[in-house]
Design an enzyme around this catalytic site. Structure first.
Site, PDB file in Angstrom:
ATOM      1  NE  ARG A   1      -5.651 -74.048  11.148  1.00 53.85           N
ATOM      2  CZ  ARG A   1      -4.998 -74.489  10.060  1.00 53.85           C
ATOM      3  NH1 ARG A   1      -3.788 -74.057   9.830  1.00 53.85           N
ATOM      4  NH2 ARG A   1      -5.563 -75.331   9.230  1.00 53.85           N
TER       5      ARG A   1
ATOM      6  CG  HIS B   1      -9.855 -80.387  21.173  1.00 58.88           C
ATOM      7  ND1 HIS B   1      -8.623 -79.817  20.995  1.00 58.88           N
ATOM      8  CD2 HIS B   1     -10.401 -80.470  19.934  1.00 58.88           C
ATOM      9  CE1 HIS B   1      -8.419 -79.585  19.705  1.00 58.88           C
ATOM     10  NE2 HIS B   1      -9.478 -79.954  19.040  1.00 58.88           N
TER      11      HIS B   1
ATOM     12  CG  HIS C   1      -7.428 -76.465  22.033  1.00 57.62           C
ATOM     13  ND1 HIS C   1      -8.783 -76.223  22.159  1.00 57.62           N
ATOM     14  CD2 HIS C   1      -7.197 -76.603  20.704  1.00 57.62           C
ATOM     15  CE1 HIS C   1      -9.335 -76.201  20.965  1.00 57.62           C
ATOM     16  NE2 HIS C   1      -8.402 -76.439  20.060  1.00 57.62           N
TER      17      HIS C   1
HETATM   18  P1  AMP Z   1     -10.239 -79.683  15.469  1.00 54.81           P
HETATM   19  O1  AMP Z   1      -9.346 -80.563  16.277  1.00 54.81           O
HETATM   20  O2  AMP Z   1      -9.731 -78.298  15.301  1.00 54.81           O
HETATM   21  O3  AMP Z   1     -10.667 -80.322  14.174  1.00 54.81           O
HETATM   22  O4  AMP Z   1     -11.566 -79.516  16.325  1.00 54.81           O
HETATM   23  C1  AMP Z   1     -12.295 -80.624  16.799  1.00 54.81           C
HETATM   24  C2  AMP Z   1     -13.587 -80.129  17.379  1.00 54.81           C
HETATM   25  O5  AMP Z   1     -13.315 -79.213  18.436  1.00 54.81           O
HETATM   26  C3  AMP Z   1     -14.455 -79.351  16.365  1.00 54.81           C
HETATM   27  O6  AMP Z   1     -15.811 -79.693  16.582  1.00 54.81           O
HETATM   28  C4  AMP Z   1     -14.174 -77.919  16.716  1.00 54.81           C
HETATM   29  O7  AMP Z   1     -15.222 -77.042  16.367  1.00 54.81           O
HETATM   30  C5  AMP Z   1     -14.022 -78.010  18.232  1.00 54.81           C
HETATM   31  N1  AMP Z   1     -13.283 -76.860  18.738  1.00 54.81           N
HETATM   32  C6  AMP Z   1     -12.094 -76.395  18.309  1.00 54.81           C
HETATM   33  N2  AMP Z   1     -11.742 -75.279  18.985  1.00 54.81           N
HETATM   34  C7  AMP Z   1     -12.745 -75.030  19.853  1.00 54.81           C
HETATM   35  C8  AMP Z   1     -12.989 -74.020  20.835  1.00 54.81           C
HETATM   36  N3  AMP Z   1     -12.135 -73.053  21.042  1.00 54.81           N
HETATM   37  N4  AMP Z   1     -14.130 -74.086  21.556  1.00 54.81           N
HETATM   38  C9  AMP Z   1     -15.016 -75.088  21.350  1.00 54.81           C
HETATM   39  N5  AMP Z   1     -14.853 -76.062  20.443  1.00 54.81           N
HETATM   40  C10 AMP Z   1     -13.735 -76.042  19.701  1.00 54.81           C
END
Ligand code: AMP
Length: 271
Positions: free
Chosen positions: A183, A33, A30
């Protein structure tokens, strides 16, 4: 974009580069990322994105199963963003070796999400430690949305004297205020509205408690969140973002950290 499924071929490729800027993800990509990837690309090193839904960080099997996955769509997006490398490892590729470095888990891992998701941060640090050993990245881009995770990874890197530098990236939000999250894909339209109302309520609350800390009446606030449509609240606490200690007085610099459920979807944020 070169796609790797096994660490040995990836490592051979990495040897040819001047260093790696690494963006670890669990897919379901999203805007959050995308912003990490865009910052990574500014380093001029090769950008490597990983997609791995790490089973060890899920404390419930059902949560692991229902975690949004859309690798085809993710690959298309990463190609469009001109990412250099994508690593989609198998479980065995990540867990089939013994890392040289032992995980360091700071005691703050027992708070907030650590208290409500047993074994979660052990799982996160385990996988991050392994990724670091495989990739040896110069930079790792992490989002402040998962602030406790970011804090614990930084502590591990400091303690184990790992040479990777963490780049902290700001939280990216949807137009309705809520933090972008994989999510969110499991939320219906009406549930998105609930999440947005909760975000706006808590943001204005934070402004008010800055002036008058006695307004921070947790029980009252939790009742309000239930009224707004939350089904369960795991925590709602003010934490100092520098030392990750609970804030007891209003003058300290802090963020309001919260985790709650809308039906079965667990959402976390900090503002
Ligand atoms: P995830 O795929 O949820 O494990 O997240 C991968 C990386 O993206 C992690 O470093 C998260 O903190 C970051 N991340 C997830 N959502 C956001 C967001 N809304 N804004 C900035 N970084 C994000």
């Amino acid at each position: 974009m070169k796609i790797f499924k096994d660490k040995h071929t990836l490592q051979k490729e990495i040897l040819k580069t001047e260093g790696i800027s690494f963006v670890p993800t669990m897919g379901g990509l999203h805007k959050g990322h995308i912003s990490l990837i865009k910052q990574s690309k500014k380093t001029k090193l090769k950008t490597l994105v990983s997609i791995f839904v790490n089973p060890k960080q899920f404390n419930k099997k059902s949560d692991f199963k229902s975690y949004p996955r859309n690798t085809k769509k993710d690959i298309k997006l990463l190609k469009k963003l001109m990412v250099d490398y994508l690593y989609i490892p198998t479980f065995k590729d990540i867990y089939g070796f013994k890392p040289k470095s032992k995980v360091f888990l700071d005691k703050s891992s027992k708070k907030l999400c650590g208290k409500f998701r047993k074994g979660h941060f052990e799982g996160v640090l385990n996988v991050v430690n392994r990724f670091i050993e495989i990739i040896k990245p110069r930079y790792i881009f992490l989002g402040k949305k998962d602030y406790q995770q970011l804090y614990l990874i930084k502590k591990h890197i400091e303690k184990r004297k790992i040479r990777s530098k963490i780049v902290e990236c700001k939280t990216i939000r949807e137009n309705n205020g809520i933090a972008c999250s994989s999510r969110n894909l499991n939320l219906s339209k009406s549930q998105m509205i609930i999440a947005s109302n909760i975000f706006h309520y808590l943001r204005s609350l934070k402004k008010k408690i800055k002036k008058n800390y006695s307004l921070f009446n947790i029980n009252k606030i939790k009742k309000e969140l239930i009224k707004l449509g939350a089904n369960k609240i795991d925590y709602l606490e003010n934490y100092n973002t520098k030392n990750f200690k609970k804030v007891k007085k209003p003058y300290k610099e802090y963020n309001l950290f919260f985790a709650y459920y809308i039906k079965k979807v667990r959402l976390i944020d900090n503002i």
